[in-house]
Design an enzyme around this catalytic site. Structure first.
Site, short mmCIF file in Angstrom:
data_model
loop_
_atom_site.label_atom_id
_atom_site.label_comp_id
_atom_site.label_asym_id
_atom_site.label_seq_id
_atom_site.Cartn_x
_atom_site.Cartn_y
_atom_site.Cartn_z
N SER A 171 0.70 -1.13 -0.05
CA SER A 171 0.12 -0.15 0.04
C SER A 171 0.80 1.17 -0.11
O SER A 171 1.83 1.40 -0.85
CB SER A 171 -0.91 0.01 1.21
OG SER A 171 -1.89 0.88 1.11
N ASP A 203 -8.85 -6.03 -4.76
CA ASP A 203 -7.99 -5.08 -4.24
C ASP A 203 -8.57 -3.81 -4.45
O ASP A 203 -9.40 -3.46 -5.49
CB ASP A 203 -6.59 -5.21 -4.67
CG ASP A 203 -5.61 -4.47 -3.72
OD1 ASP A 203 -6.13 -3.82 -2.79
OD2 ASP A 203 -4.29 -4.33 -4.06
N HIS A 235 -7.05 -6.13 -0.25
CA HIS A 235 -5.79 -5.24 -0.13
C HIS A 235 -4.70 -5.85 0.92
O HIS A 235 -3.47 -5.51 0.88
CB HIS A 235 -6.54 -4.08 0.53
CG HIS A 235 -5.36 -2.74 0.29
ND1 HIS A 235 -4.76 -2.48 -0.83
CD2 HIS A 235 -4.98 -1.94 1.14
CE1 HIS A 235 -3.95 -1.39 -0.59
NE2 HIS A 235 -3.96 -0.95 0.51
#
Length: 350
Positions: A154, A298, A324
């Protein structure tokens, strides 16, 4: 007489030595044993692998938290958490997979994250600062181009790409997990693809709250948690989320998160400092072996991540069936791909 007795004893000893050992008898253990969990004679033995590393900044020196897991001088992975302002707790199930492969990995909380010092100074909340912070951590831990793998997830993926674009000569391998190379692409995917997948009335209510910037409204978090997070952050009912993920959310630093990412979960908002971040045109500069770890559900477009693997000079793509934090909702694909990449680079077959 003595001669006969001695001869009899010799024959008896010979016969006994030839008798097959019981199948349940314990053979002596090999003298060779793994040193993977041996912390003896190391500077961080007394702390169990924890090192608080001093970081020099323009605002003074502060300490960041790291914890080394295992020993392997050839395969060492530094983990860059998300957020900004998240914690290493999002990686804690790595304990269930990497030790068996004897891959060393290092937990790390960036400055202003829960386990590290928190100067709470926005002038330090820049990608430039965090790149230099990673470089100082690398030096302190003696990571180098012969063993240093950098994994960013991320926001950590943004940081990992930025680090590689400046310091890739220090790397042996780069892993980008669940992050695209362009905020504009991230926003477009969230608004044009993921948003419309929500029930119409839910999306309408979320947009109404965002229109008046009422992000502190408990209803906003409730809608996201119930309808969005369980689909695109971690694909399990909230009551089945692992404790480490709950702790990561509890420990998230909202100040740095909102400053750099913004309060919305449908992309990065215009006022956030990362709003115009984009290195898609620079991916071709990355020559170090690179793994792109995407996920079907995601918040980041998995097709875009597959494209990213073709842009770097030496890339590979793995797409999990998770979301995610796909290390939790599709660990089989995630860790198989990660471990194979690290070992392929290590043995020169990548």
């Amino acid at each position: 007489m003595k001669t006969k007795i001695i001869l009899t004893l010799v024959i008896l000893f010979f016969i006994l030595s030839c008798v097959e050992k019981p199948k349940n008898s314990v053979e002596p253990q090999s003298t060779k044993k793994s040193s993977y969990f041996d912390y003896s004679n190391s500077d961080d033995q007394v702390t169990g692998g924890i090192n608080m590393i001093p970081i020099d900044t323009k605002k003074g020196t502060f300490n960041v938290y790291t914890k080394r897991m295992g020993n392997n001088p050839k395969m060492r992975v530094l983990l860059l958490h998300g957020g900004p302002g998240g914690t290493h707790e999002a990686f804690e199930n790595f304990d269930g997979y990497l030790p068996n492969e004897e891959i060393e990995y290092i937990y790390y909380d960036q400055l202003d994250s829960y386990y590290s010092d928190k100067p709470n100074d926005p002038s330090l909340w820049t990608t430039e600062h965090f790149v230099e912070e990673v470089e100082q951590v690398r030096k302190a831990l003696n990571l180098n181009k012969d063993n240093f793998y950098l994994l960013g997830q991320s926001w950590g993926g943004i940081l990992a790409m930025e680090y590689a674009l400046k310091y890739q000569d220090n790397l042996k391998g780069l892993i980008i997990s669940n992050m695209v190379a362009s905020v504009a692409e991230y926003n477009k995917y969230a608004q044009e693809v993921l948003g419309p997948q929500l029930p119409e009335e839910v999306l309408k209510e979320i947009k109404a709250i965002e229109a008046i910037k009422d992000y502190a409204n408990p209803r906003y978090e409730e809608l996201l948690m119930t309808h969005y997070y369980t689909e695109h952050i971690l694909r399990k009912p909230l009551e089945e989320w692992p404790k480490s993920i709950h702790l990561m959310f509890e420990h998230l630093n909202p100040n740095i998160y909102i400053y750099m990412q913004g309060p919305s979960e449908f992309g990065i908002t215009d006022e956030a400092t990362l709003s115009d971040w984009d290195v898609s045109d620079r991916l071709k500069e990355i020559k170090v072996p690179t793994l792109m770890l995407g996920a079907t559900y995601d918040t980041m477009d998995p097709k875009y991540m597959e494209w990213m693997a073709t842009e770097v000079q030496n890339g590979r793509s793995v797409t999990t069936n998770g979301s995610h934090v796909s290390q939790f909702d599709d660990p089989e694909t995630y860790f198989t791909g990660l471990i194979q990449f690290i070992k392929d680079v290590d043995n020169g077959s990548f």
